[in-house]
Design a protein around this motif. Structure first.
Motif, PDB file in Angstrom:
ATOM      1  N   HIS A 129       0.826  -1.215   0.000  1.00  0.00           N
ATOM      2  CA  HIS A 129       0.000   0.000   0.000  1.00  0.00           C
ATOM      3  C   HIS A 129       0.858   1.264   0.000  1.00  0.00           C
ATOM      4  O   HIS A 129       0.474   2.289   0.559  1.00  0.00           O
ATOM      5  CB  HIS A 129      -0.931   0.033   1.229  1.00  0.00           C
ATOM      6  CG  HIS A 129      -1.753  -1.202   1.377  1.00  0.00           C
ATOM      7  ND1 HIS A 129      -2.764  -1.541   0.505  1.00  0.00           N
ATOM      8  CD2 HIS A 129      -1.687  -2.215   2.297  1.00  0.00           C
ATOM      9  CE1 HIS A 129      -3.303  -2.693   0.874  1.00  0.00           C
ATOM     10  NE2 HIS A 129      -2.673  -3.126   1.963  1.00  0.00           N
ATOM     11  N   LEU A 130       2.025   1.179  -0.675  1.00  0.00           N
ATOM     12  CA  LEU A 130       2.924   2.334  -0.616  1.00  0.00           C
ATOM     13  C   LEU A 130       3.854   2.306  -1.821  1.00  0.00           C
ATOM     14  O   LEU A 130       4.418   1.268  -2.169  1.00  0.00           O
ATOM     15  CB  LEU A 130       3.757   2.263   0.680  1.00  0.00           C
ATOM     16  CG  LEU A 130       4.950   3.209   0.784  1.00  0.00           C
ATOM     17  CD1 LEU A 130       4.485   4.648   0.863  1.00  0.00           C
ATOM     18  CD2 LEU A 130       5.812   2.852   1.997  1.00  0.00           C
ATOM     19  N   ARG A 131       4.025   3.472  -2.457  1.00  0.00           N
ATOM     20  CA  ARG A 131       5.027   3.633  -3.502  1.00  0.00           C
ATOM     21  C   ARG A 131       5.293   5.131  -3.663  1.00  0.00           C
ATOM     22  O   ARG A 131       4.444   5.964  -3.343  1.00  0.00           O
ATOM     23  CB  ARG A 131       4.537   3.036  -4.823  1.00  0.00           C
ATOM     24  CG  ARG A 131       3.394   3.810  -5.467  1.00  0.00           C
ATOM     25  CD  ARG A 131       2.947   3.169  -6.772  1.00  0.00           C
ATOM     26  NE  ARG A 131       1.968   4.005  -7.441  1.00  0.00           N
ATOM     27  CZ  ARG A 131       0.677   4.045  -7.158  1.00  0.00           C
ATOM     28  NH1 ARG A 131       0.202   3.248  -6.184  1.00  0.00           N
ATOM     29  NH2 ARG A 131      -0.148   4.843  -7.818  1.00  0.00           N
ATOM     30  N   GLY A 132       6.497   5.477  -4.142  1.00  0.00           N
ATOM     31  CA  GLY A 132       6.805   6.879  -4.382  1.00  0.00           C
ATOM     32  C   GLY A 132       8.231   7.231  -3.996  1.00  0.00           C
ATOM     33  O   GLY A 132       9.051   6.365  -3.679  1.00  0.00           O
ATOM     34  N   THR A 133       8.504   8.529  -4.042  1.00  0.00           N
ATOM     35  CA  THR A 133       9.854   9.042  -3.805  1.00  0.00           C
ATOM     36  C   THR A 133       9.845  10.026  -2.646  1.00  0.00           C
ATOM     37  O   THR A 133       8.946  10.872  -2.535  1.00  0.00           O
ATOM     38  CB  THR A 133      10.388   9.746  -5.064  1.00  0.00           C
ATOM     39  OG1 THR A 133      10.483   8.793  -6.129  1.00  0.00           O
ATOM     40  CG2 THR A 133      11.759  10.361  -4.814  1.00  0.00           C
ATOM     41  N   LEU A 134      10.880   9.904  -1.794  1.00  0.00           N
ATOM     42  CA  LEU A 134      11.097  10.850  -0.705  1.00  0.00           C
ATOM     43  C   LEU A 134      12.535  11.346  -0.792  1.00  0.00           C
ATOM     44  O   LEU A 134      13.442  10.569  -1.116  1.00  0.00           O
ATOM     45  CB  LEU A 134      10.854  10.212   0.665  1.00  0.00           C
ATOM     46  CG  LEU A 134       9.443   9.661   0.951  1.00  0.00           C
ATOM     47  CD1 LEU A 134       9.402   8.171   0.599  1.00  0.00           C
ATOM     48  CD2 LEU A 134       9.083   9.850   2.417  1.00  0.00           C
ATOM     49  N   LEU A 135      12.762  12.616  -0.469  1.00  0.00           N
ATOM     50  CA  LEU A 135      14.103  13.191  -0.413  1.00  0.00           C
ATOM     51  C   LEU A 135      14.417  13.596   1.019  1.00  0.00           C
ATOM     52  O   LEU A 135      13.614  14.275   1.668  1.00  0.00           O
ATOM     53  CB  LEU A 135      14.206  14.420  -1.320  1.00  0.00           C
ATOM     54  CG  LEU A 135      14.837  14.199  -2.708  1.00  0.00           C
ATOM     55  CD1 LEU A 135      13.960  13.267  -3.529  1.00  0.00           C
ATOM     56  CD2 LEU A 135      15.003  15.526  -3.433  1.00  0.00           C
ATOM     57  N   VAL A 136      15.579  13.140   1.496  1.00  0.00           N
ATOM     58  CA  VAL A 136      16.063  13.552   2.820  1.00  0.00           C
ATOM     59  C   VAL A 136      17.066  14.681   2.599  1.00  0.00           C
ATOM     60  O   VAL A 136      18.061  14.509   1.883  1.00  0.00           O
ATOM     61  CB  VAL A 136      16.707  12.383   3.572  1.00  0.00           C
ATOM     62  CG1 VAL A 136      17.213  12.843   4.933  1.00  0.00           C
ATOM     63  CG2 VAL A 136      15.705  11.245   3.733  1.00  0.00           C
ATOM     64  N   ILE A 137      16.801  15.843   3.215  1.00  0.00           N
ATOM     65  CA  ILE A 137      17.588  17.052   2.958  1.00  0.00           C
ATOM     66  C   ILE A 137      18.079  17.619   4.280  1.00  0.00           C
ATOM     67  O   ILE A 137      17.270  18.012   5.133  1.00  0.00           O
ATOM     68  CB  ILE A 137      16.725  18.111   2.234  1.00  0.00           C
ATOM     69  CG1 ILE A 137      16.078  17.517   0.986  1.00  0.00           C
ATOM     70  CG2 ILE A 137      17.556  19.343   1.903  1.00  0.00           C
ATOM     71  CD1 ILE A 137      14.994  18.392   0.384  1.00  0.00           C
ATOM     72  N   PRO A 138      19.402  17.686   4.496  1.00  0.00           N
ATOM     73  CA  PRO A 138      19.907  18.354   5.717  1.00  0.00           C
ATOM     74  C   PRO A 138      19.474  19.816   5.729  1.00  0.00           C
ATOM     75  O   PRO A 138      19.572  20.516   4.713  1.00  0.00           O
ATOM     76  CB  PRO A 138      21.430  18.223   5.590  1.00  0.00           C
ATOM     77  CG  PRO A 138      21.635  17.051   4.675  1.00  0.00           C
ATOM     78  CD  PRO A 138      20.486  17.082   3.711  1.00  0.00           C
ATOM     79  N   ARG A 190       4.832  17.472  -7.210  1.00  0.00           N
ATOM     80  CA  ARG A 190       6.182  17.048  -7.551  1.00  0.00           C
ATOM     81  C   ARG A 190       6.112  15.691  -8.265  1.00  0.00           C
ATOM     82  O   ARG A 190       5.147  14.932  -8.078  1.00  0.00           O
ATOM     83  CB  ARG A 190       7.042  16.932  -6.297  1.00  0.00           C
ATOM     84  CG  ARG A 190       7.420  18.269  -5.668  1.00  0.00           C
ATOM     85  CD  ARG A 190       8.436  18.069  -4.564  1.00  0.00           C
ATOM     86  NE  ARG A 190       8.877  19.351  -3.995  1.00  0.00           N
ATOM     87  CZ  ARG A 190       9.821  20.103  -4.509  1.00  0.00           C
ATOM     88  NH1 ARG A 190      10.438  19.708  -5.620  1.00  0.00           N
ATOM     89  NH2 ARG A 190      10.165  21.243  -3.941  1.00  0.00           N
ATOM     90  N   PRO A 191       7.163  15.381  -9.033  1.00  0.00           N
ATOM     91  CA  PRO A 191       7.174  14.063  -9.682  1.00  0.00           C
ATOM     92  C   PRO A 191       7.198  12.935  -8.647  1.00  0.00           C
ATOM     93  O   PRO A 191       7.901  13.027  -7.643  1.00  0.00           O
ATOM     94  CB  PRO A 191       8.475  14.082 -10.506  1.00  0.00           C
ATOM     95  CG  PRO A 191       8.812  15.535 -10.697  1.00  0.00           C
ATOM     96  CD  PRO A 191       8.305  16.224  -9.460  1.00  0.00           C
ATOM     97  N   VAL A 247       0.480  11.877  -1.220  1.00  0.00           N
ATOM     98  CA  VAL A 247       0.953  12.746  -0.144  1.00  0.00           C
ATOM     99  C   VAL A 247       1.836  13.838  -0.734  1.00  0.00           C
ATOM    100  O   VAL A 247       2.822  13.552  -1.430  1.00  0.00           O
ATOM    101  CB  VAL A 247       1.725  11.941   0.922  1.00  0.00           C
ATOM    102  CG1 VAL A 247       2.182  12.874   2.050  1.00  0.00           C
ATOM    103  CG2 VAL A 247       0.845  10.823   1.472  1.00  0.00           C
ATOM    104  N   HIS A 248       1.478  15.080  -0.436  1.00  0.00           N
ATOM    105  CA  HIS A 248       2.154  16.251  -1.022  1.00  0.00           C
ATOM    106  C   HIS A 248       2.797  17.074   0.100  1.00  0.00           C
ATOM    107  O   HIS A 248       2.299  17.123   1.221  1.00  0.00           O
ATOM    108  CB  HIS A 248       1.127  17.096  -1.769  1.00  0.00           C
ATOM    109  CG  HIS A 248       1.654  18.424  -2.230  1.00  0.00           C
ATOM    110  ND1 HIS A 248       2.419  18.564  -3.351  1.00  0.00           N
ATOM    111  CD2 HIS A 248       1.514  19.675  -1.715  1.00  0.00           C
ATOM    112  CE1 HIS A 248       2.732  19.837  -3.528  1.00  0.00           C
ATOM    113  NE2 HIS A 248       2.200  20.534  -2.537  1.00  0.00           N
TER     114      HIS A 248
END
Length: 426
Positions: free
Chosen positions: A40-49, A79-80, A90-91
């Motif tokens: 039940h999950l797919r997509g991209t996340l960015l971790v940014i200091p 976002r893409p 989720v935005h």
């Protein structure tokens, strides 16, 4: 520096379900992309200091961006590859996560929403929120154990280090300017304290008793046109208002009493100027109803007149003085213009007569000593406040100068150099 691009595949533990498949890519400026797939999950996340104004010199928190891309987007733009959790896209992002102490729950803020195709932001349901938080905990925990974490932090910090240094310099200049102003204010307050102490130590001089002998004074308007004469008698050298004299005035359409003393609503320890109360004053201020208030042109007037200095006082100047007609105990309105002109002429003549007394210096000292004790206590309180504020401003200036040096070290060298600069200046 920019870290070398690197992509790895791994499985991340996910509370409440099976492992989370992730493709992890190191990007420029310390960003790390996590492309995740799971139940039940797919997509991209960015971790940014996070390199924030007022934050730690070396970034200590991260934000997690939902979706790919380094450029900012508008409030209503997707976002893409934004994560889809339980079918809900989720935005946004969630900031301020400490990677060494990842929150256990309820940390998604208002910036994490569901942006619908009709450009409406919807709050996330509890189920979507809990699953999104679990994914973020897993991703950030993995990020915190990356072997090149220090390089990521340095790569995120260096591009803005010079800008941050200029910001800290501006704050330091502002704090230093405030400290200089406070130091000057402390110097003035100390001088006033010494002067007040000297006034209190001086031996009081006994003013001359009231002289009931009548004295005739000429009145002129502000153009020096004659307005007749008045007869003035001293009624009392007031003990209610130290340093003041009560005069009774008759003639030239003026009848009643006036109380004259020194103007005390100034910061100078030795009061100068002139204060006049209409009527027989029993206290210096806020005496709304006085006995024997004067009548000018048949109009009873009330109130006070304060003149800050006497250097420009003559029989014709200042041109005007306030006169009020009482309508109740505490209310009133301005006297007619002709009444005001005559009242001003009387006040000027009385003020010059009061200042010409042989015991004028004794009266001035009596007024000063009457107020010196309370003024001394107030000045001591003011000095304590100024000292506290001055020390705080100096500490702030030193703090911002230290941070400026640390940011400049970071801009010139590396995070290790900045850390060493922190140790050397601690």
């Amino acid at each position: 520096m920019t870290t070398t691009p690197l992509t790895i595949r791994t499985n991340l533990p996910l509370a409440g379900s099976g492992p989370l498949a992730a493709r992890v890519t190191t990007l420029e400026h310390g960003r790390v992309r996590y492309v995740v797939r799971g139940p039940h999950l797919r997509g991209t996340l960015l971790v940014i200091p996070e390199h924030l104004y007022g934050g730690s010199v070396i970034p200590s928190t991260v934000s997690v961006q939902f979706g790919d891309g380094a450029e900012p987007v508008g409030y209503y733009e997707h976002r893409p590859d934004e994560p889809v959790v339980y079918g809900v896209q989720v935005h946004g992002w969630t900031p301020g996560i400490n990677p060494d102490a990842v929150p256990t729950g309820y940390f998604l803020g208002r910036d994490a929403t569901n942006l619908r195709d009709n450009r409406v932001h919807r709050e996330l349901s509890n189920g979507v929120r809990r699953r999104a938080e679990a994914v973020i905990r897993s991703v950030v925990t993995h990020w915190s154990h990356l072997p090149h974490r220090a390089q990521l932090i340095e790569a995120a910090a260096r591009p803005k280090a010079q800008q941050m240094a200029e910001h800290e310099r501006d704050l330091a200049v502002q704090a230093e300017r405030e400290a200089a102003e406070l130091q000057a204010a402390r110097k003035v307050a100390r001088a006033r304290l010494y002067c007040l102490t000297g006034i209190l130590r001086r031996t009081p001089q006994a003013p001359a008793p009231a002289d009931p002998s009548p004295v005739r004074l000429a009145l002129v308007d502000h153009r020096r046109h004659p307005m007749g004469t008045v007869t003035v008698r001293e009624i009392a050298v007031s003990t209610d208002v130290p340093g003041s004299v009560v005069y009774e005035v008759h003639g030239a359409r003026v009848h009643g009493r006036f109380t004259l003393g020194r103007h005390t609503l100034r910061p100078e320890p030795m009061p100068g100027g002139i204060w006049v109360g209409y009527g027989h004053a029993r206290r210096r201020h806020f005496d709304y109803e006085r006995a024997d208030e004067p009548s000018v042109n048949g109009v009873t007037i009330s109130g006070d007149w304060d003149l800050h200095g006497t250097q420009d006082l003559t029989a014709a100047t200042p041109a005007e003085a306030p006169a009020r007609v009482r309508t109740s105990r505490t209310t009133g309105h301005s006297a007619p213009a002709a009444t005001n002109r005559r009242a001003a002429a009387v006040l000027r003549a009385l003020a010059l007569h009061y200042l010409a007394r042989a015991d004028a210096a004794a009266l001035q000292l009596a007024a000063a000593q009457d107020l010196a004790s309370s003024a001394l206590a107030e000045t001591r309180r003011e000095l304590r406040t100024l000292r506290k504020r001055h020390h705080h401003a100096r500490a702030q200036a030193d703090h911002h100068r230290l941070r400026e040096r640390q940011y400049r070290a970071l801009a010139r060298g590396s995070a290790a150099t900045a850390v060493q600069a922190m140790k050397n200046t601690a």
